[in-house]
Design an enzyme around this catalytic site. Structure first.
Site, mmCIF file in Angstrom:
data_model
loop_
_atom_site.group_PDB
_atom_site.id
_atom_site.type_symbol
_atom_site.label_atom_id
_atom_site.label_comp_id
_atom_site.label_asym_id
_atom_site.label_seq_id
_atom_site.Cartn_x
_atom_site.Cartn_y
_atom_site.Cartn_z
ATOM 1 N N HIS A 1 0.844 -1.202 0.000
ATOM 2 C CA HIS A 1 0.000 0.000 0.000
ATOM 3 C C HIS A 1 0.876 1.247 0.000
ATOM 4 O O HIS A 1 2.107 1.164 -0.075
ATOM 5 C CB HIS A 1 -0.998 -0.030 1.161
ATOM 6 C CG HIS A 1 -0.364 -0.093 2.532
ATOM 7 N ND1 HIS A 1 0.491 0.863 3.002
ATOM 8 C CD2 HIS A 1 -0.486 -1.013 3.521
ATOM 9 C CE1 HIS A 1 0.877 0.560 4.223
ATOM 10 N NE2 HIS A 1 0.302 -0.589 4.560
ATOM 11 N N CYS B 1 0.844 -10.211 22.687
ATOM 12 C CA CYS B 1 -0.093 -9.721 21.662
ATOM 13 C C CYS B 1 0.254 -10.426 20.362
ATOM 14 O O CYS B 1 1.375 -10.307 19.866
ATOM 15 C CB CYS B 1 0.005 -8.207 21.499
ATOM 16 S SG CYS B 1 -0.948 -7.632 20.081
ATOM 17 N N CYS C 1 -3.731 -3.643 23.869
ATOM 18 C CA CYS C 1 -2.553 -3.304 23.065
ATOM 19 C C CYS C 1 -2.886 -2.008 22.331
ATOM 20 O O CYS C 1 -3.943 -1.905 21.703
ATOM 21 C CB CYS C 1 -2.276 -4.416 22.047
ATOM 22 S SG CYS C 1 -1.267 -3.841 20.663
ATOM 23 N N HIS D 1 -3.364 -2.723 18.460
ATOM 24 C CA HIS D 1 -4.390 -3.661 17.963
ATOM 25 C C HIS D 1 -5.710 -3.591 18.725
ATOM 26 O O HIS D 1 -6.665 -4.289 18.369
ATOM 27 C CB HIS D 1 -3.829 -5.086 17.954
ATOM 28 C CG HIS D 1 -2.653 -5.216 17.028
ATOM 29 N ND1 HIS D 1 -1.353 -5.047 17.438
ATOM 30 C CD2 HIS D 1 -2.598 -5.452 15.704
ATOM 31 C CE1 HIS D 1 -0.537 -5.180 16.403
ATOM 32 N NE2 HIS D 1 -1.266 -5.423 15.344
HETATM 33 O O1 ME8 Z 1 6.982 -4.076 10.173
HETATM 34 N N1 ME8 Z 1 2.811 5.307 6.444
HETATM 35 O O2 ME8 Z 1 6.563 -4.958 8.098
HETATM 36 P P1 ME8 Z 1 5.295 -4.104 7.624
HETATM 37 C C1 ME8 Z 1 4.104 5.228 6.141
HETATM 38 N N2 ME8 Z 1 8.167 -6.953 8.585
HETATM 39 N N3 ME8 Z 1 4.791 4.073 6.078
HETATM 40 C C2 ME8 Z 1 4.126 2.947 6.314
HETATM 41 C C3 ME8 Z 1 2.754 2.953 6.648
HETATM 42 C C4 ME8 Z 1 2.090 4.215 6.706
HETATM 43 N N4 ME8 Z 1 0.805 4.351 6.955
HETATM 44 N N5 ME8 Z 1 2.382 1.683 6.836
HETATM 45 C C5 ME8 Z 1 3.470 0.905 6.610
HETATM 46 C C6 ME8 Z 1 7.210 -4.878 9.283
HETATM 47 N N6 ME8 Z 1 4.528 1.655 6.294
HETATM 48 C C7 ME8 Z 1 8.350 -5.844 9.446
HETATM 49 C C8 ME8 Z 1 9.648 -5.140 9.160
HETATM 50 S S1 ME8 Z 1 12.303 -5.096 8.927
HETATM 51 C C9 ME8 Z 1 13.569 -6.009 9.434
HETATM 52 C C10 ME8 Z 1 10.873 -5.983 9.336
HETATM 53 C C11 ME8 Z 1 5.872 1.177 5.929
HETATM 54 O O3 ME8 Z 1 4.829 -4.761 6.385
HETATM 55 C C12 ME8 Z 1 6.923 1.723 6.854
HETATM 56 O O4 ME8 Z 1 8.168 1.611 6.236
HETATM 57 O O5 ME8 Z 1 4.365 -3.914 8.733
HETATM 58 C C13 ME8 Z 1 6.836 0.770 8.007
HETATM 59 O O6 ME8 Z 1 7.963 0.833 8.865
HETATM 60 C C14 ME8 Z 1 6.739 -0.536 7.269
HETATM 61 O O7 ME8 Z 1 5.918 -0.219 6.106
HETATM 62 C C15 ME8 Z 1 6.130 -1.665 8.059
HETATM 63 O O8 ME8 Z 1 5.945 -2.732 7.187
#
Ligand code: ME8
Length: 642
Positions: free
Chosen positions: A17, A125, A142, A145
């Protein structure tokens, strides 16, 4: 110099997204900027495929986790080319190499005594996939969530994170750039002011099997964060790979604020335990909301990158997210805002600068680059603005302050548009004595466009490539691929030919609000003289005469006389003017003209005209001619004529 830039590896429990798109566009832009700075660059992204969340998502679809992760990971991989994102490496945590390295690291840390076995009771959680502390809960739930965590008592393996707490505090304090912007550095230091608990890094197979098995206990799999963070190393062929030696010491991670803790606390302490130097920098950005509301599946406002590209085009999307978000703070995405930026900044300001400048080179110099005659005194301020933009741009890009870098670029675009108006090449073209001056003005404009194409490549690689083509240059030309070489003024080759390209930035249609009539200034009423030919002042006052700035101009098909002008007066409106025999569209853009703003709208050759442009009718060499009326000096568009 060397650059290694990474994005988070995204969970495959959801499709890509806007948030994922933003982080990845940022990392891509930075990697392109560093290539432009002649750095040796490696840019990595990928997918995070183990853990509870993924199992739950696969269960919903009633398929095996492996089949599920292959599908969604493929979607992420296919999204990046749509966004003109070009990573050097796409890593998956289910890759064989990654799994082997994670197991190797676990074994090493276990043997060194930093992993121990213990019984733990905690509040777990499932959404966060971690134990929460009492302090983190909001009304017993949490905070992310909105469900109460479950109390779980089980035996697990723990990483002695607490052992490295002081060392981490010292590192953050000694390296102010380690975590930026500063607000996040402060947040981490504040968190570290309390004693750090050890980190539970295993999950018993009795409740989760989809993970990397611990090398020292086959009844457990690895906690997903201990597995995921290591991707930044495995992508470089750690521990023995050449790329690890080449790139690790300069690693820069880009993340959003949601995963600050794992990156700023778990990861550095893990590296300390492994005896690997810490990454160099962590860049933390804020969250994108949509129309000021948090993006969420349940609200149904999740924005997909593919849809955005289809609707607005890739240049508008990349430009918008980088220009709009102040890195570190939250931002709101909205359709009106992106269309407004496309029309104002891209189509009007930059697009017109490009089309007017090149059109004049076609008209007055057969499309050939004029000779560079050195920088004339009267042009030194203009050239200085280009150089100072370059300094600001470079500094802001280094600091991840993309919105400020782009602001600096657009200030130059505005200076260049004014340079056209104040030098009026269409006037110079009529005076044979001014041929050299016209050469200089046109050359300077082309040179400015070249430098704009150079600095815009990281942000809008597609549009910049078109500009480069339009200037008659090839993609690999050092004058547009190296900041160091390209910044020198006066490099376009005299006599080389420009190339016609399609419109750089098409205008996007927005639902228009009807133009608001401006309030007239109150003036004292004078008594009119009585004569049949005279009107009284009241009659004159009925006219709403204003200064309008032309922001776009096009010919009207099948009409020899009419031009369609888009003007700001100050609201945007369309005015049809019968001046096509005397003016080309290009020479009108940026000029201020006088209009009657309260004329009843009329349809001329199918175009709705909301006003009339005032001209002086005159005769030149026996032929009737129309000359535009204007103001003596630039004024705010919409100023009334009194
Ligand atoms: O956390 N606005 O994956 P994830 C801006 N797998 N950036 C956003 C966003 C938003 N509303 N939503 C998501 C994970 N992001 C782990 C990471 S790394 C070793 C493991 C972006 O799929 C932003 O970069 O939940 C955020 O940190 C990341 O997607 C989280 O992706």
């Amino acid at each position: 110099m060397t650059t290694y830039i990474t994005t988070p590896i995204y969970y495959v429990n959801a499709q890509p997204h806007l948030g994922h798109a933003y982080t990845t566009i940022v990392a891509d832009t930075y990697s392109r900027f560093k290539r432009l700075s002649d750095d040796n660059v490696r840019f990595q992204t990928g997918t995070d495929e183990h853990g509870d969340k993924i199992v739950q998502a696969a269960e919903v679809e009633n398929i095996e986790p492996k089949e599920y992760v292959d599908r969604i990971s493929g979607m992420f991989r296919k999204t990046w080319p749509l966004l003109q994102v070009e990573p050097d490496n796409f890593i998956r945590t289910t890759d064989y190499d990654h799994v082997a390295v994670v197991r190797g690291i676990l074994q090493k840390v276990y043997e060194s005594g930093d992993i121990y076995f213990d019984e733990y009771t905690g509040l777990y959680c499932r959404g966060c996939e971690r134990y929460l502390t009492e302090k983190e809960l909001v009304d017993g739930n949490c905070p992310d969530h909105q469900v109460p965590p479950k109390e779980i008592a089980e035996q697990n393996y723990f990483f002695r994170m607490s052992r490295y707490q002081q060392q981490l505090i010292d590192h953050i304090k000694e390296n102010p750039e380690f975590i930026t912007p500063e607000r996040y550095r402060n947040e981490v230091l504040s968190f570290l002011s309390e004693p750090l608990e050890d980190l539970c890094i295993s999950r018993p197979k009795t409740r989760l099997t989809w993970g990397i098995e611990l090398p020292f206990d086959d009844k457990y799999v690895t906690y997903v964060w201990f597995d995921a963070l290591i991707n930044y190393l495995t992508g470089l062929g750690y521990p023995d790979g050449e790329k690890f030696k080449e790139f690790w010491s300069v690693a820069e991670h880009v993340i959003a604020k949601d995963i600050l803790k794992p990156h700023a606390i778990y990861w550095p302490t893990m590296l300390m335990a492994m005896g690997v130097p810490l990454y160099e920098k962590l860049h933390v950005h804020g969250y994108w909301n949509v129309d000021d509301t948090k993006m969420s599946k349940s609200i149904g406002n999740v924005v997909r990158p593919g849809d955005l590209v289809e609707e607005y085009g890739i240049d508008a999307l990349r430009y918008f997210v980088l220009r709009e978000m102040s890195f570190g703070l939250d931002s709101s995405f909205g359709s009106e805002a992106i269309i407004a930026r496309q029309n104002a900044d891209l189509a009007n300001d930059l697009g017109n600068l490009f089309s007017r400048s090149t059109a004049m080179v076609y008209k007055y110099r057969d499309g050939l680059v004029p000779q560079f005659l050195g920088v004339a005194d009267e042009d030194s301020a203009f050239v200085a603005s280009v150089q100072s933009m370059l300094v600001d741009y470079q500094q802001y890009m280094e600091q991840f302050r993309f919105h400020l870098a782009l602001k600096a670029v657009w200030e130059l675009v505005s200076v260049a548009n004014k340079y056209i108006v104040s030098n009026a090449p269409w006037v110079l073209a009529k005076e044979p004595d001014s041929a050299k001056r016209l050469d200089s003005v046109l050359f300077n404009l082309l040179e400015c466009l070249r430098i704009l194409a150079l600095v815009l490549q990281p942000v809008m690689p597609g549009a910049a490539a078109k500009m480069i083509e339009g200037l008659g240059l090839t993609a690999g030309d050092e004058r547009v691929t190296s900041l160091k070489k390209g910044r020198v003024w006066g490099q376009l080759s005299a006599g080389s030919a420009l190339k016609k390209i399609e419109t750089l930035f098409p205008r996007l249609e927005m639902e228009k609000k009807p133009p608001q009539p401006q309030k007239k200034q109150s003036g004292k009423k004078k008594v009119a003289e009585s004569s049949e030919d005279l009107i009284d002042f009241e009659a004159f006052q009925k006219l709403d005469l204003r200064v309008a700035e032309v922001v776009a101009a096009t010919a009207i098909k099948k009409s020899k006389k009419l031009l369609k002008l888009t003007v700001h007066a100050p609201e945007e409106r369309t005015v049809v003017a019968g001046i096509a025999e005397f003016y080309t569209p290009e020479e009108l853009v940026g000029r201020q003209v006088l209009i009657v703003a309260n004329l009843k709208p009329a349809k001329l050759m199918g175009v709705h005209s909301q006003g009339m442009v005032l001209v002086a009718k005159t005769t030149v060499d026996g032929k009737e001619r129309m000359v535009l009326t204007t103001v003596d000096e630039g004024v705010v568009p919409g100023s009334t004529i009194a």
